[in-house]
Design a protein around this motif. Structure first.
Motif, PDB file in Angstrom:
ATOM      1  N   PRO A 197       0.826  -1.214   0.000  1.00  0.00           N
ATOM      2  CA  PRO A 197       0.000   0.000   0.000  1.00  0.00           C
ATOM      3  C   PRO A 197       0.860   1.263   0.000  1.00  0.00           C
ATOM      4  O   PRO A 197       1.929   1.291   0.617  1.00  0.00           O
ATOM      5  N   THR A 198       0.398   2.271  -0.711  1.00  0.00           N
ATOM      6  CA  THR A 198       1.089   3.567  -0.736  1.00  0.00           C
ATOM      7  C   THR A 198       0.234   4.610  -0.028  1.00  0.00           C
ATOM      8  O   THR A 198      -0.958   4.720  -0.298  1.00  0.00           O
ATOM      9  N   TRP A 199       0.861   5.324   0.878  1.00  0.00           N
ATOM     10  CA  TRP A 199       0.164   6.396   1.593  1.00  0.00           C
ATOM     11  C   TRP A 199       0.667   7.752   1.117  1.00  0.00           C
ATOM     12  O   TRP A 199       1.872   7.961   0.959  1.00  0.00           O
ATOM     13  N   THR A 200      -0.272   8.680   0.958  1.00  0.00           N
ATOM     14  CA  THR A 200       0.103  10.068   0.685  1.00  0.00           C
ATOM     15  C   THR A 200       0.102  10.824   2.020  1.00  0.00           C
ATOM     16  O   THR A 200      -0.315  10.276   3.047  1.00  0.00           O
ATOM     17  N   LEU A 201       0.525  12.076   1.983  1.00  0.00           N
ATOM     18  CA  LEU A 201       0.483  12.869   3.210  1.00  0.00           C
ATOM     19  C   LEU A 201      -0.956  12.993   3.714  1.00  0.00           C
ATOM     20  O   LEU A 201      -1.205  12.963   4.921  1.00  0.00           O
ATOM     21  N   ALA A 202      -1.916  13.097   2.775  1.00  0.00           N
ATOM     22  CA  ALA A 202      -3.319  13.188   3.179  1.00  0.00           C
ATOM     23  C   ALA A 202      -3.740  11.923   3.928  1.00  0.00           C
ATOM     24  O   ALA A 202      -4.457  11.988   4.937  1.00  0.00           O
ATOM     25  N   ASP A 203      -3.257  10.755   3.451  1.00  0.00           N
ATOM     26  CA  ASP A 203      -3.573   9.503   4.152  1.00  0.00           C
ATOM     27  C   ASP A 203      -3.023   9.520   5.586  1.00  0.00           C
ATOM     28  O   ASP A 203      -3.586   8.907   6.486  1.00  0.00           O
ATOM     29  N   LEU A 204      -1.885  10.187   5.753  1.00  0.00           N
ATOM     30  CA  LEU A 204      -1.279  10.257   7.087  1.00  0.00           C
ATOM     31  C   LEU A 204      -1.943  11.338   7.934  1.00  0.00           C
ATOM     32  O   LEU A 204      -1.681  11.455   9.131  1.00  0.00           O
ATOM     33  N   GLY A 205      -2.752  12.179   7.300  1.00  0.00           N
ATOM     34  CA  GLY A 205      -3.439  13.243   8.029  1.00  0.00           C
ATOM     35  C   GLY A 205      -2.530  14.389   8.424  1.00  0.00           C
ATOM     36  O   GLY A 205      -2.783  15.068   9.420  1.00  0.00           O
ATOM     37  N   ILE A 206      -1.451  14.609   7.655  1.00  0.00           N
ATOM     38  CA  ILE A 206      -0.609  15.768   7.960  1.00  0.00           C
ATOM     39  C   ILE A 206      -0.423  16.617   6.698  1.00  0.00           C
ATOM     40  O   ILE A 206      -0.565  16.120   5.583  1.00  0.00           O
ATOM     41  N   SER A 207      -0.112  17.882   6.912  1.00  0.00           N
ATOM     42  CA  SER A 207       0.224  18.720   5.765  1.00  0.00           C
ATOM     43  C   SER A 207       1.725  18.594   5.523  1.00  0.00           C
ATOM     44  O   SER A 207       2.462  18.099   6.375  1.00  0.00           O
ATOM     45  N   ALA A 208       2.177  19.053   4.365  1.00  0.00           N
ATOM     46  CA  ALA A 208       3.589  18.859   3.999  1.00  0.00           C
ATOM     47  C   ALA A 208       4.496  19.574   4.994  1.00  0.00           C
ATOM     48  O   ALA A 208       4.391  20.786   5.182  1.00  0.00           O
ATOM     49  N   PRO A 209       5.410  18.825   5.659  1.00  0.00           N
ATOM     50  CA  PRO A 209       6.348  19.492   6.561  1.00  0.00           C
ATOM     51  C   PRO A 209       7.350  20.320   5.744  1.00  0.00           C
ATOM     52  O   PRO A 209       7.785  19.884   4.684  1.00  0.00           O
TER      53      PRO A 209
END
Ligand SMILES: Cc1cc2nc3c(=O)[nH]c(=O)nc-3n(C[C@H](O)[C@H](O)[C@H](O)COP(=O)(O)OP(=O)(O)OC[C@H]3O[C@@H](n4cnc5c(N)ncnc54)[C@H](O)[C@@H]3O)c2cc1C
Ligand SMILES: Nc1ncnc2c1ncn2[C@@H]1O[C@H](COP(=O)(O)O)[C@@H](O)[C@H]1O
Lengths: 253, 331
Positions: A197-209
Motif C-alpha cells: 500500500p502507498t500512503w500520501t500525506l493526506a492519508d497520514l493526516g498531515i500537511s507537507a512538513p
C-alpha cells in the motif's frame, strides 16, 4: 511485539557517480536498499515473537527496497509517497515517518540503519524519536526488546555503553548486530507477489512538513594531485630508511 | 537578529573530546565575522573545568549545566538542556561525534530548524552559512544551507584547525537551569566497557592501517595443531601486533580494512571506510591494503598517504604520496 523498520532506497555504493548541472547521476547502476538498513531489518527480525513492518518514504522505486525487506522476512510493508516530499530534508522525513508510525499504531519499537549512504546524515532516527516523543538509543551493536523495555549496547568513541529504555522506543543499529540474512526463495516469491500500500500525506493526516535544509549544488571533489613516488632500494633496510627520510621531508609529522 | 554563536563541548567522564576545541575555534571565527559572541555549552557532572578550558580556547562565556542527571550521556536530557540554552542562537555548532550528531538532530526538532551534518568547510554570506559536506561516501561534495535559525552544524573532526590556547583569557561561566529531572528521563545507563587504550582513530595525527595482506607472512610458522584458517588468523594477529608496535612507536592509532575485520584479525572498532570510521590524519600508512573505493571513503582526505603493497597495480597507489612495492614483512 510490533516493530517498524525504516528503510531507504539509495544508489549502489559501487556505482560510478558523475555530476551534471549540480545533480548526481549514476548511469544505469541499480538502486538498492541502503546497506545499513539491511542490518536494521536483521535486528528487527531477530527479536522474539516480532511482527515486523517495513516502511519507506520515497518515490515508486523505493518499492524495491521494501520488497527486499519483505523477502528477508518482514510481514508487511508500506510506502509513503507524495510529490510534496521531493527533496525533503531529514526533519521533514522524520516528521513524515513519525506520522506513518502513528498511523500503523501500537508500535513498540522502531529500528533504523546507522545512516543513509547517499546523504550520510545519520540523524533521522533521533529526529523521528523526538517527533514521536520516544527515547532514541542509537548505534546499537546489540538490541534486545521485550517485557516493556529495550536493552542495547551502543558503540561510542570511548567504548561501549549499555543502556536500557522503556518501550516504545527508537533504535539505530551498526554492523555488529550480525550479518543480514539472505532473502529465502520463499521470501522472494512472497515479496514479488506482495501488494504494497502507498500512503500520501493526506492519508497520514498531515500537511507537507517544510524543509529548511537545501542542497543546491553537488560538485565532484577536486582530484588529488598526487604523484606516487615509488621508493626503491637495494635492501629492505635501505628502503625503510629512504621512506622515513622522505616522510620527514614532507613535514606532515 | 541574534549574532550569538553557541558551541557544544563534547565530553566523556569529564574529559573533553579534543575535536570540541576545533569547534570552539570555528565558532570564534564566525562570531568575529558576525560581530557576535561565542558561548560554550558544557553539560555533564563535575565539568566546570571544561567551561574554563573552552574560554581559554576562544569562547567568550560558557553555559554550564552541571548536575547528577547528566552524569552519564543520554540523548534526551542532554538535548533538552542544549535546546533550552541555545534557543536564541544564530548558529549552533557541534563536533561530528556520536553524541554531537545526535544532540544536533534532536535540538533541530526542538528548535524547528535543520542540521548540516559532517561539514568539512564553510563560509558566511550575509549571516548565512554556505557549508560543504561529503556525500555518497565522499565520492561527491555537496553545498548545503539551512533556512531557519539557529543554523545547526556538525563539523567533521580534524577538518578545521586546532586553535591556540590562551591561558590568560577569561570569561563568565553561567550556570543555567536545564529543568531536566531524573523522573522525566526514560532511559538508564547500566554500564560501560572502555575501548582498549591507545590513540583514538578519529583524533589521530598518524594512522597505521593493516589489510588482508597483513596475514600473509610466510616467515612465521604458527604453533602446531592449527588448521589453515586458524593459522591464517594467527599470522594476521601476529602481524597486527607488529602494526600495533609500529603505531605505538609513532604515537599512532591502528586502523584496518573491512577485509581484515571480517576475517576476524582485529575488532570492528578499528575499521576505516564507508562502513567504518572516517579519518583524516596527517599521515596514513596503509600496509597490505588494496584501496577499494569503500576503504578510500574513509581515508581519502588524509594529508599524506604511504602505501606498502606487493602489487604495484593496487589502487591505493593512486592516492599515495609514497609507495613501496614489496612484501610488507621485508620492509
Ligand atoms: C557496502 C560495502 C561497504 C564496505 N565498507 C568498507 C569499509 O568501510 N572499509 C573497508 O576497508 N572496506 C569496505 N568494504 C570492502 C572493500 O570493498 C574491500 O573489500 C576491502 O577494503 C578490501 O580490504 P583489503 O584491502 O584489506 O583486502 P584486499 O583487497 O584483499 O587487499 C590486500 C592487499 O594486500 C596486498 N598484500 C598481500 N600480502 C602482502 C604482503 N605480504 N606484503 C605487502 N602487501 C601484501 C595485496 O597485494 C592486496 O593489494 C565495503 C564493501 C561493501 C560492498
Ligand atoms: N526516506 C526514508 N524512508 C525510510 N527510512 C529512511 C528514509 N531516510 C532515512 N531513513 C532511515 O534513517 C536512517 C538514517 O538516515 P539519514 O539520517 O538520512 O542518514 C536510514 O538508515 C534509514 O533507516
Amino acid at each position: 511485539m510490533k516493530i517498524v523498520v525504516c528503510v531507504k532506497q539509495v544508489p549502489d555504493t559501487a556505482a560510478k557517480l558523475t555530476v551534471e548541472n549540480g545533480k548526481a547521476f549514476w548511469g544505469d547502476a541499480p538502486l538498492i536498499i541502503n546497506p545499513w538498513d539491511e542490518y536494521a531489518v536483521e535486528a528487527a527480525l531477530m527479536q522474539d515473537g516480532a511482527d515486523v513492518i517495513a516502511i519507506s518514504m520515497g518515490s515508486e522505486s523505493a518499492l524495491d527496497a521494501l520488497k527486499h525487506a519483505l523477502a528477508m522476512g518482514c510481514n508487511e510493508a508500506f510506502l509513503v509517497s507524495d510529490p510534496a516530499l521531493i527533496r525533503a530534508d531529514s526533519q521533514a522525513t522524520a516528521k513524515t515517518l513519525a506520522a506513518a508510525i502513528q498511523k500503523i499504531g501500537s508500535v513498540d519499537l522502531v529500528v533504523f540503519g546507522r545512516q543513509a549512504v547517499d546523504s550520510d546524515g545519520g540523524i533521522t532516527a533521533a529526529q523521528t524519536a523526538r517527533a514521536l516523543g520516544w527515547p532514541v538509543l542509537s548505534l546499537a551493536s546489540s538490541v534486545s526488546a521485550g517485557g516493556g523495555t529495550v536493552k542495547v549496547t551502543r558503540s561510542m568513541e570511548e567504548g561501549q555503553q549499555m543502556v536500557e529504555g522503556q518501550l516504545p522506543a527508537v533504535v539505530s543499529v551498526v554492523k555488529d548486530i550480525g550479518e543480514p540474512r539472505y532473502p529465502s526463495f520463499m521470501g522472494i516469491r512472497k515479496a514479488s507477489r506482495a501488494q504494497i500500500p502507498t500512503w500520501t500525506l493526506a492519508d497520514l493526516g498531515i500537511s507537507a512538513p517544510t524543509s529548511v535544509v537545501h542542497w543546491p549544488e553537488l560538485i565532484s571533489p577536486p582530484s588529488r594531485e598526487v604523484i606516487c613516488e615509488i621508493i626503491t632500494g637495494d635492501s629492505p633496510e635501505q628502503i625503510a630508511a629512504t621512506l622515513a627520510d622522505k616522510i620527514l621531508a614532507e613535514k606532515v609529522i | 537578529m541574534s549574532n550569538k554563536v553557541f558551541v557544544y563541548v563534547d565530553q566523556f567522564k569529564g574529559t573533553a573530546l579534543p575535536t570540541s576545541w576545533e569547534v570552539v575555534g570555528v565558532g570564534r571565527t564566525l562570531a568575529d565575522q558576525l560581530g557576535g559572541t561565542v558561548s560554550a555549552l558544557v553539560i555533564g557532572q563535575n565539568v566546570e573545568n571544561l567551561a574554563q578550558q573552552a574560554i581559554r580556547y576562544g569562547a567568550d562565556e560558557a553555559m554550564l549545566a552541571d548536575n547528577a542527571v547528566f552524569a552519564d550521556y543520554r540523548a534526551e536530557p542532554y538535548a533538552t538542556a542544549v535546546s533550552k540554552a541555545a534557543a536564541d542562537a544564530a548558529i549552533l555548532l557541534f563536533p561530528t561525534t556520536t553524541s554531537g550528531r545526535e544532540i544536533a538532530g534532536l535540538s533541530a526538532m526542538d528548535l524547528n530548524s535543520g542540521v548540516l551534518t559532517d561539514v568539512t568547510a564553510l563560509e558566511l554570506q550575509d549571516g548565512k552559512i554556505i557549508a560543504t559536506k561529503p556525500v555518497y561516501g565522499g565520492k561527491l561534495l555537496s553545498k548545503v544551507t539551512c533556512d531557519a535559525t539557529p543554523q545547526i552544524i556538525t563539523l567533521r573532526t580534524r577538518a578545521f584547525p586546532m586553535p591556540e590556547v590562551d591561558p590568560s583569557r577569561t570569561g563568565v561561566v553561567n550556570r543555567f537551569d536545564s529543568s531536566v529531572t531524573e523522573a522525566s528521563v526514560t532511559t538508564q545507563v547500566s554500564g560501560y566497557t572502555q575501548v582498549e587504550g591507545g590513540v583514538s582513530l578519529t583524533d589521530a595525527n598518524i594512522i597505521v592501517s593493516g589489510g588482508r595482506g597483513v596475514s600473509n607472512n610466510s616467515k612465521l610458522s604458527p604453533p602446531a595443531g592449527m588448521d589453515d584458517k586458524q593459522a591464517e588468523i594467527w599470522r594476521a594477529q601476529e602481524g597486527f601486533r607488529l602494526v600495533g608496535e609500529l603505531a605505538s612507536v609513532l604515537g599512532a592509532a591502528v586502523g584496518a580494512s573491512r577485509a581484515a575485520v571480517d576475517a576476524g584479525y582485529i575488532p570492528y572498532s578499528h575499521q576505516v571506510g564507508q562502513t567504518g570510521k572516517v579519518v583524516s590524519p596527517s599521515l596514513y600508512i596503509a600496509c597490505g591494503i588494496s584501496g577499494a573505493i569503500q576503504h578510500q571513503a574513509g581515508m581519502r582526505t588524509s594529508k599524506t598517504i604511504v602505501a606498502i603493497n606487493k602489487d604495484g597495480e593496487a589502487p591505493i597507489f593512486k592516492l599515495a604520496r609514497f609507495g613501496v612495492v614489496g612484501d610488507l614483512y621485508d620492509i
